[in-house]
Enzyme design. Structure first.
Site, short mmCIF file in Angstrom:
data_model
loop_
_atom_site.label_atom_id
_atom_site.label_comp_id
_atom_site.label_asym_id
_atom_site.label_seq_id
_atom_site.Cartn_x
_atom_site.Cartn_y
_atom_site.Cartn_z
N GLY A 120 1.04 -1.33 0.17
CA GLY A 120 0.15 0.02 0.01
C GLY A 120 0.84 1.28 -0.10
O GLY A 120 0.25 2.30 0.21
N ASP A 168 -1.51 9.34 -5.40
CA ASP A 168 -0.15 8.60 -5.40
C ASP A 168 0.89 9.30 -6.25
O ASP A 168 1.87 9.49 -5.66
CB ASP A 168 -0.44 7.18 -5.83
CG ASP A 168 -1.64 6.26 -4.79
OD1 ASP A 168 -1.93 7.02 -3.89
OD2 ASP A 168 -1.83 5.32 -5.26
#
Ligand code: GLA
Length: 382
Positions: A120, A168
């Site tokens: 993650g 991200d």
């Protein structure tokens, strides 16, 4: 492989000097599953990174080597294909450049890193963002960091099939040392907030559950948000994303939405509000208030948004048993596995780790991994 060895490996394979680029992974303190709803998120780049050594190949051929998998491939930039492997992610980035009219050619490239995969920390975003940054440098294509983040996201959408938000890629490209980014996913700008406390440490605990369900469930959650939004838009012209919605609006149209969609949208609206509140706590250095919001975020993700799993819940419960020691903890990223992020009292990480290790082993017959993270600079040339 460390950077000097990567550079050496490149020189011995290709007999020339490479450009070396480092692209960090990211953590997210709070603001989960809201980036694709124009919300606010609070990521930061970390020291774990992907490193690339590359240069133009002088033809249309690309020669890529992933040192961590000991896997090499050769292909032409005229033959770029979607798929699930690291190669396709990089091909997606090249396709993104070409579709924007940029003149790029083939590259020789060796890369590797120390971002634990599937934990993650967005190793795929680091892969795409770092490669995009490097191509932009060697072919002088003049894209801004924001455009590079969008190209990296394009690769995930069109070549990996995950309709992710921009968090991200943005965090990997814009990260700053010892700071978190309060990223406004609508205006695509951020405010940097210092995050360096002598009293507390950020500790990731990896469930070692690989989120295999995640891609399809991720796209499903996005769909629920879009369904809720479509209903609200029939009634409120000012609502263009769930960011503009209020709890009252949702309650008023709860029946029209149905339970499932309503609950998912309510989580999003609350999580966006929590993130802004968390930013205020951070500015006041109120870590217990901040931590409390992390726990609320977790239980919302688990019970309402349904993207957690037994192992993640177990780890957060273990943290919550002693809030003096761990004022905040939550699952991090897309969910269904990967890590929890924990705000732990400095100097007492050992006690906490030991307790968690024992409990986790008793419940799941395996040990979790622990990573202490430091907040670092975004993608850069070394
Ligand atoms: C994944 C996606 C991000 C974001 C998070 C959940 O990491 O790539 O865009 O949606 O999940 O917050």
């Amino acid at each position: 492989m460390d950077t000097p060895r990567l550079r050496e490996e490149f020189r011995s394979r290709f007999q020339k000097d490479p450009l070396v680029v480092m692209a960090p992974g990211r953590i997210n303190l709070i603001g989960e599953h809201v980036d694709y709803n124009d919300g606010f998120v609070m990521p930061a780049a970390v020291a774990n990174a992907m490193t690339f050594a590359l240069s133009a190949s002088g033809s249309d051929r690309c020669n890529l080597l992933a040192v961590d998998f000991d896997e090499g491939v050769t292909f032409s930039i005229y033959d770029l294909n979607p798929g699930g492997s690291w190669v396709n992610y990089l091909q997606g980035v090249m396709d993104g450049f070409i579709r924007r009219g940029a003149h790029i050619k083939g590259v020789d490239c060796i890369f590797g890193g120390n971002i634990p995969a599937g934990a993650g920390l967005s190793s795929s975003a680091a892969l795409c963002a770092g490669f995009a940054f490097a191509l932009n440098e060697i072919f002088d294509t003049g894209f801004s960091r924001l455009e590079l983040a969008k190209i990296a996201q394009y690769s995930e959408h069109e070549f990996a099939g995950v309709k992710c938000g921009l968090m991200d890629q943005y965090a990997s490209l814009f990260g700053e040392k010892d700071k978190v980014l309060l990223f406004d996913c609508r205006r695509l700008i951020h405010e940097s907030i210092p995050f360096q406390f002598s009293t507390h440490t950020l500790l990731l605990i990896d469930t070692k559950v690989k989120h295999s369900l995640a891609d399809s469930a991720y796209n499903d959650r996005r769909r629920s948000c879009e369904e809720g939004l479509a209903i609200l838009r029939k009634h409120y012209t000012e609502v263009t994303a769930l960011r503009d919605a209020t709890r009252t609006m949702l309650y008023e149209h709860q029946d029209e939405m149905g339970e499932e969609t309503f609950i998912k949208c309510l989580f999003v609206v609350e999580e966006i509000a929590r993130t802004l509140q968390a930013a205020e706590c951070l500015k006041k250095k109120d870590l217990s208030g901040f931590g409390e919001l992390m726990y609320l975020s977790h239980w919302g993700l688990s019970q309402a948004y349904e993207v957690s799993c037994e192992e993640l819940d177990h780890l957060v419960m273990a943290a919550e048993e002693d809030k003096e020691l761990v004022p905040g903890a939550r699952m991090m990223g897309g969910g269904f596995g990967g890590c929890t992020i924990n705000l732990v009292r400095s100097g007492r990480e050992g006690i906490f780790k030991e307790r968690v290790r024992k409990k986790y082993f008793a419940a799941f017959k395996k040990e979790p991994d622990f990573y202490t993270v430091t907040l670092s600079e975004g993608v850069h040339v070394i």
